[in-house]
Design a protein around this motif. Structure first.
Motif, PDB file in Angstrom:
ATOM      1  N   GLN A   1       1.270  -4.205   1.198  1.00 23.71           N
ATOM      2  CA  GLN A   1       1.555  -5.315   0.283  1.00 23.71           C
ATOM      3  C   GLN A   1       0.292  -5.703  -0.475  1.00 23.71           C
ATOM      4  OE1 GLN A   1       3.171  -8.125   3.113  1.00 23.71           O
ATOM      5  NE2 GLN A   1       5.288  -7.604   2.571  1.00 23.71           N
ATOM      6  N   ARG A   2      -0.816  -5.775   0.221  1.00 21.77           N
ATOM      7  CA  ARG A   2      -2.093  -6.115  -0.409  1.00 21.77           C
ATOM      8  C   ARG A   2      -2.480  -5.048  -1.436  1.00 21.77           C
ATOM      9  NH1 ARG A   2      -4.471  -6.526   3.997  1.00 21.77           N
ATOM     10  NH2 ARG A   2      -4.037  -8.714   4.370  1.00 21.77           N
ATOM     11  N   ALA A   3      -2.299  -3.769  -1.084  1.00 23.88           N
ATOM     12  CA  ALA A   3      -2.630  -2.667  -1.990  1.00 23.88           C
ATOM     13  C   ALA A   3      -1.750  -2.679  -3.232  1.00 23.88           C
ATOM     14  CB  ALA A   3      -2.504  -1.328  -1.269  1.00 23.88           C
ATOM     15  N   ALA A   4      -0.543  -3.213  -3.096  1.00 21.15           N
ATOM     16  CA  ALA A   4       0.373  -3.296  -4.237  1.00 21.15           C
ATOM     17  C   ALA A   4       0.090  -4.521  -5.101  1.00 21.15           C
ATOM     18  CB  ALA A   4       1.820  -3.338  -3.747  1.00 21.15           C
ATOM     19  N   GLY A   5      -0.881  -5.326  -4.706  1.00 16.78           N
ATOM     20  CA  GLY A   5      -1.213  -6.520  -5.479  1.00 16.78           C
ATOM     21  C   GLY A   5      -0.373  -7.722  -5.118  1.00 16.78           C
TER      22      GLY A   5
END
Length: 127
Positions: free
Chosen positions: A76-80
């Motif tokens: 989720q963090r990597a997807a922004g």
């Protein structure tokens, strides 16, 4: 990653396949997270092994379920996105039988972030 119906992944298909789909689903989501962000070292085979044969050692399944929740938060963090998945909550829900539903809903947030793209397409990562 593939968008899946959370209720089908959690209850419908595992019920029809006598639990086999639940194991296939667990392997696939870990594999998809490894492909989504290749900066993270994820071994889907070891994750599956931990929740199956690891049950004889008692601790490995719980560690694997917790880490899978953390991996989803990392995705989720990597997807922004703001990470909303909690490995601790996933582990608690595992005792009640609801972790598959919770984890698939959280994974679908990552998939929805990118919309309709071809499978296998490398997407830009935010973090």
């Amino acid at each position: 990653m593939k968008r899946r119906n959370p209720f089908a992944a959690w209850l419908g298909l595992p019920l029809i396949t006598f639990g086999i789909y639940g194991l296939v689903w667990y392997y696939k989501i870990n594999k998809e997270m490894a492909e989504f962000d290749n900066r993270r070292q994820i071994d889907p085979g070891m994750s599956l092994l931990a929740v199956t044969l690891g049950m004889f050692l008692i601790v490995p399944p719980y560690v694997s379920l917790y880490r899978t929740g953390r991996r989803i938060a990392d995705a989720q963090r990597a997807a922004g996105l703001q990470p909303t998945c909690s490995g601790g909550l996933g582990l608690l829900l595992a005792f009640l039988g609801f972790y598959g539903l919770y984890y698939q809903i959280q994974l679908n947030k990552v998939v929805d972030r990118y919309g309709q793209i071809q499978p296998g397409t490398q997407v830009p990562l935010a973090a």
